[in-house]
Design a protein around this motif. Structure first.
Motif, short mmCIF file in Angstrom:
data_model
loop_
_atom_site.label_atom_id
_atom_site.label_comp_id
_atom_site.label_asym_id
_atom_site.label_seq_id
_atom_site.Cartn_x
_atom_site.Cartn_y
_atom_site.Cartn_z
N TRP A 7 10.63 7.24 1.85
CA TRP A 7 10.67 8.38 2.75
C TRP A 7 10.77 9.68 1.98
O TRP A 7 10.05 10.64 2.26
N GLU A 8 11.65 9.73 0.98
CA GLU A 8 11.82 10.96 0.19
C GLU A 8 10.54 11.31 -0.57
O GLU A 8 10.15 12.48 -0.61
N ALA A 9 9.90 10.30 -1.14
CA ALA A 9 8.67 10.55 -1.90
C ALA A 9 7.57 11.08 -0.99
O ALA A 9 6.85 12.02 -1.36
N ILE A 10 7.45 10.52 0.19
CA ILE A 10 6.43 10.98 1.13
C ILE A 10 6.79 12.35 1.69
O ILE A 10 5.94 13.23 1.82
N ALA A 11 8.06 12.54 2.00
CA ALA A 11 8.51 13.84 2.53
C ALA A 11 8.23 14.97 1.55
O ALA A 11 7.90 16.09 1.95
N ASP A 12 8.34 14.68 0.26
CA ASP A 12 8.08 15.70 -0.76
C ASP A 12 6.64 16.19 -0.77
O ASP A 12 6.33 17.24 -1.32
N LEU A 13 5.74 15.43 -0.17
CA LEU A 13 4.32 15.81 -0.12
C LEU A 13 4.02 16.84 0.97
O LEU A 13 2.93 17.41 1.00
N GLU A 14 4.98 17.09 1.85
CA GLU A 14 4.73 17.94 3.02
C GLU A 14 4.10 19.29 2.68
O GLU A 14 3.08 19.66 3.29
N PRO A 15 4.64 20.06 1.74
CA PRO A 15 4.04 21.39 1.50
C PRO A 15 2.56 21.31 1.11
O PRO A 15 1.74 22.09 1.62
N ASP A 16 2.22 20.40 0.25
CA ASP A 16 0.83 20.29 -0.19
C ASP A 16 -0.09 19.83 0.93
O ASP A 16 -1.20 20.34 1.09
N VAL A 17 0.39 18.87 1.72
CA VAL A 17 -0.42 18.37 2.83
C VAL A 17 -0.67 19.48 3.84
O VAL A 17 -1.80 19.72 4.28
N ARG A 18 0.37 20.18 4.20
CA ARG A 18 0.24 21.25 5.20
C ARG A 18 -0.57 22.43 4.66
O ARG A 18 -1.22 23.13 5.44
N ASP A 19 -0.54 22.65 3.36
CA ASP A 19 -1.30 23.76 2.77
C ASP A 19 -2.81 23.57 2.89
O ASP A 19 -3.55 24.55 2.92
N VAL A 20 -3.29 22.34 2.96
CA VAL A 20 -4.73 22.12 3.06
C VAL A 20 -5.28 22.81 4.31
O VAL A 20 -6.27 23.56 4.23
N LEU A 49 -9.96 18.35 7.46
CA LEU A 49 -9.32 17.47 6.48
C LEU A 49 -7.81 17.68 6.50
O LEU A 49 -7.04 16.72 6.45
N GLY A 50 -7.38 18.92 6.57
CA GLY A 50 -5.95 19.22 6.63
C GLY A 50 -5.29 18.58 7.83
O GLY A 50 -4.19 18.03 7.73
N LYS A 51 -5.95 18.63 8.98
CA LYS A 51 -5.39 18.01 10.19
C LYS A 51 -5.30 16.49 10.03
O LYS A 51 -4.32 15.86 10.42
N LYS A 52 -6.35 15.91 9.43
CA LYS A 52 -6.37 14.47 9.21
C LYS A 52 -5.27 14.06 8.24
O LYS A 52 -4.53 13.10 8.48
N LEU A 53 -5.14 14.80 7.14
CA LEU A 53 -4.09 14.50 6.16
C LEU A 53 -2.71 14.65 6.78
O LEU A 53 -1.82 13.84 6.50
N THR A 54 -2.52 15.67 7.60
CA THR A 54 -1.23 15.87 8.25
C THR A 54 -0.89 14.69 9.14
O THR A 54 0.24 14.18 9.12
N ALA A 55 -1.85 14.23 9.92
CA ALA A 55 -1.62 13.07 10.80
C ALA A 55 -1.29 11.82 9.99
O ALA A 55 -0.37 11.07 10.33
N GLN A 56 -2.03 11.62 8.91
CA GLN A 56 -1.77 10.45 8.06
C GLN A 56 -0.41 10.57 7.37
O GLN A 56 0.32 9.58 7.25
N TRP A 57 -0.08 11.77 6.93
CA TRP A 57 1.21 12.00 6.27
C TRP A 57 2.35 11.72 7.26
O TRP A 57 3.33 11.06 6.90
N GLU A 58 2.22 12.22 8.49
CA GLU A 58 3.27 12.00 9.49
C GLU A 58 3.43 10.51 9.79
O GLU A 58 4.56 10.02 9.94
N ALA A 59 2.33 9.78 9.87
CA ALA A 59 2.39 8.34 10.12
C ALA A 59 3.07 7.62 8.95
O ALA A 59 3.90 6.72 9.16
N ALA A 60 2.73 8.01 7.74
CA ALA A 60 3.35 7.40 6.56
C ALA A 60 4.84 7.72 6.50
O ALA A 60 5.66 6.85 6.17
N LEU A 61 5.20 8.94 6.84
CA LEU A 61 6.60 9.34 6.86
C LEU A 61 7.38 8.52 7.89
O LEU A 61 8.48 8.03 7.60
N ASP A 62 6.81 8.36 9.08
CA ASP A 62 7.46 7.56 10.11
C ASP A 62 7.62 6.10 9.67
O ASP A 62 8.67 5.49 9.87
#
Length: 70
Positions: A7-20, A49-62
């Motif tokens: 969870w921490e490792a995935i959560a750390d990706l948030e700024p980069d994912v959202r920046d796309v 792509l940013g929207k898709k990455l955000t959705a995938q990131w949120e699913a991975a975080l969950d």
């Protein structure tokens, strides 16, 4: 130093994912100011792509959050 949880490792990706998506919007704004249809097309693809990455990131975080609870 301990290893971060999934969870921490995935959560750390948030700024980069959202920046796309944010960068896509910046490029759209610049392209519209210049009247550049090709650039608007590229910017739209970046935003999509940013929207898709955000959705995938949120699913991975969950999923990681659920796994950390076990």
């Amino acid at each position: 130093m301990s290893n971060p949880s999934a969870w921490e490792a995935i959560a750390d990706l948030e700024p980069d994912v959202r920046d796309v998506a944010r960068w896509g919007q910046v490029v759209v704004t610049l392209a519209e100011a210049q009247g550049s249809e090709p650039l608007i097309t590229v910017a739209s693809a970046i935003m999509d792509l940013g929207k898709k990455l955000t959705a995938q990131w949120e699913a991975a975080l969950d999923a990681a959050r659920q796994g950390d609870r076990r």
